[in-house]
Design a protein around this motif. Structure first.
Motif, PDB file in Angstrom:
ATOM      1  N   GLY A 118       5.022  80.742  17.535  1.00 43.67           N
ATOM      2  CA  GLY A 118       6.316  80.401  16.949  1.00 43.67           C
ATOM      3  C   GLY A 118       6.737  81.424  15.903  1.00 43.67           C
ATOM      4  O   GLY A 118       7.898  81.833  15.838  1.00 43.67           O
ATOM      5  N   VAL A 119       5.776  81.872  15.078  1.00 42.89           N
ATOM      6  CA  VAL A 119       6.060  82.909  14.080  1.00 42.89           C
ATOM      7  C   VAL A 119       6.465  84.208  14.776  1.00 42.89           C
ATOM      8  O   VAL A 119       7.405  84.887  14.349  1.00 42.89           O
ATOM      9  CB  VAL A 119       4.835  83.124  13.157  1.00 42.89           C
ATOM     10  CG1 VAL A 119       5.024  84.343  12.259  1.00 42.89           C
ATOM     11  CG2 VAL A 119       4.572  81.874  12.327  1.00 42.89           C
ATOM     12  N   LEU A 120       5.784  84.555  15.858  1.00 49.22           N
ATOM     13  CA  LEU A 120       6.136  85.765  16.605  1.00 49.22           C
ATOM     14  C   LEU A 120       7.556  85.668  17.171  1.00 49.22           C
ATOM     15  O   LEU A 120       8.341  86.619  17.072  1.00 49.22           O
ATOM     16  CB  LEU A 120       5.128  86.012  17.732  1.00 49.22           C
ATOM     17  CG  LEU A 120       5.419  87.211  18.641  1.00 49.22           C
ATOM     18  CD1 LEU A 120       5.435  88.511  17.856  1.00 49.22           C
ATOM     19  CD2 LEU A 120       4.395  87.268  19.764  1.00 49.22           C
ATOM     20  N   LEU A 160      13.393  87.238  16.775  1.00 53.25           N
ATOM     21  CA  LEU A 160      14.783  86.922  16.440  1.00 53.25           C
ATOM     22  C   LEU A 160      15.249  87.705  15.216  1.00 53.25           C
ATOM     23  O   LEU A 160      16.332  88.309  15.231  1.00 53.25           O
ATOM     24  CB  LEU A 160      14.943  85.420  16.173  1.00 53.25           C
ATOM     25  CG  LEU A 160      15.112  84.524  17.373  1.00 53.25           C
ATOM     26  CD1 LEU A 160      14.982  83.063  16.959  1.00 53.25           C
ATOM     27  CD2 LEU A 160      16.441  84.770  18.053  1.00 53.25           C
ATOM     28  N   LEU A 161      14.435  87.711  14.179  1.00 57.93           N
ATOM     29  CA  LEU A 161      14.779  88.415  12.947  1.00 57.93           C
ATOM     30  C   LEU A 161      14.992  89.908  13.184  1.00 57.93           C
ATOM     31  O   LEU A 161      15.921  90.505  12.633  1.00 57.93           O
ATOM     32  CB  LEU A 161      13.652  88.246  11.922  1.00 57.93           C
ATOM     33  CG  LEU A 161      13.873  87.254  10.812  1.00 57.93           C
ATOM     34  CD1 LEU A 161      12.588  86.995  10.072  1.00 57.93           C
ATOM     35  CD2 LEU A 161      14.964  87.714   9.885  1.00 57.93           C
ATOM     36  N   ALA A 162      14.141  90.502  13.985  1.00 57.11           N
ATOM     37  CA  ALA A 162      14.221  91.933  14.266  1.00 57.11           C
ATOM     38  C   ALA A 162      15.249  92.256  15.354  1.00 57.11           C
ATOM     39  O   ALA A 162      15.425  93.412  15.714  1.00 57.11           O
ATOM     40  CB  ALA A 162      12.846  92.462  14.669  1.00 57.11           C
ATOM     41  N   LYS A 163      15.891  91.209  15.868  1.00 62.32           N
ATOM     42  CA  LYS A 163      16.946  91.332  16.872  1.00 62.32           C
ATOM     43  C   LYS A 163      16.449  91.879  18.231  1.00 62.32           C
ATOM     44  O   LYS A 163      17.183  92.500  18.974  1.00 62.32           O
ATOM     45  CB  LYS A 163      18.110  92.156  16.348  1.00 62.32           C
ATOM     46  CG  LYS A 163      18.702  91.554  15.080  1.00 62.32           C
ATOM     47  CD  LYS A 163      20.111  91.966  14.860  1.00 62.32           C
ATOM     48  CE  LYS A 163      20.678  91.492  13.558  1.00 62.32           C
ATOM     49  NZ  LYS A 163      20.488  90.169  13.133  1.00 62.32           N
ATOM     50  N   PHE A 164      15.170  91.608  18.524  1.00 59.43           N
ATOM     51  CA  PHE A 164      14.652  91.903  19.861  1.00 59.43           C
ATOM     52  C   PHE A 164      14.896  90.725  20.795  1.00 59.43           C
ATOM     53  O   PHE A 164      14.849  90.874  22.008  1.00 59.43           O
ATOM     54  CB  PHE A 164      13.154  92.227  19.816  1.00 59.43           C
ATOM     55  CG  PHE A 164      12.868  93.589  19.270  1.00 59.43           C
ATOM     56  CD1 PHE A 164      13.134  94.716  20.028  1.00 59.43           C
ATOM     57  CD2 PHE A 164      12.349  93.740  17.999  1.00 59.43           C
ATOM     58  CE1 PHE A 164      12.889  95.980  19.525  1.00 59.43           C
ATOM     59  CE2 PHE A 164      12.098  94.993  17.485  1.00 59.43           C
ATOM     60  CZ  PHE A 164      12.363  96.121  18.250  1.00 59.43           C
TER      61      PHE A 164
END
Length: 187
Positions: free
Chosen positions: A145-147, A152-156
């Motif tokens: 879930g963290v990955l 999402l945060l890194a926009k991948f």
């Protein structure tokens, strides 16, 4: 509904994983679903298959024929048994016969199946997605879930891709998610 369950085949997996697999299989059988799985009588695969069958569900297994290591394992007495030449063909057959996917704890094979299912859904052009429920038994998939959050945060990962799966903490919640997602996709 045909639900493919990815999970560990290692016979050394103990509690709480075995009882969670039994809980999932029992709930699937009670709800009238068909289990699609790797076909062998070992590890969590055996637990979920027995529970599904004992609760009145059908069991469709897909085994490999060209891998001696896997062929040394006993085959679960499935209602339907399909034979694939290798792991890639096996995954293709499991995906083809499934409306949704659920992952129980497992190892690299389970992770491969989870990511293959998600990647397959991402490229399905114009086809209804097949949702993936990840049954997070006692935090087993917290790091995953963290990955996903990092992706999402890194926009991948696009936010809409995050809707292809959900991490759930109980068997009923996981089944509720895939049932609702399939229902929404078909309406």
């Amino acid at each position: 509904m045909n639900i493919c369950v990815f999970c560990g085949s290692n016979a050394n997996a103990g509690e709480p994983y075995v009882s969670s697999a039994i809980s999932l299989g029992t709930e699937m059988g009670r709800r009238g679903h068909t289990l699609v799985f790797g076909g062998f009588e070992t590890g969590l695969m055996s637990s979920v298959a027995h529970a599904t069958a004992q609760a009145g569900g059908h069991v469709l297994g897909v085994i490999t024929t060209d891998i001696p290591y896997l062929n040394a394992r006993p085959v679960f007495p499935c209602d339907t048994l399909l034979k694939a030449h290798n792991l890639s063909d096996r995954k293709d057959m499991m995906f083809e016969h499934s409306d949704a996917f659920i992952a129980l704890p497992g190892s690299v094979g389970t992770l491969d199946e989870i990511f293959s299912a998600l990647a397959e859904q991402k490229v399905k052009d114009g086809h209804a997605p097949k949702p993936t429920g990840i049954y997070n038994v006692q935090g087993y998939y917290d790091a995953l879930g963290v990955l996903f959050d990092q992706m999402l945060l890194a926009k991948f990962m696009d936010p809409e891709d995050r809707n292809l799966f959900r991490i759930c903490d109980t068997a009923p919640a996981t089944l509720d998610y895939v049932e609702q997602a399939v229902l929404c996709a078909t309406n």
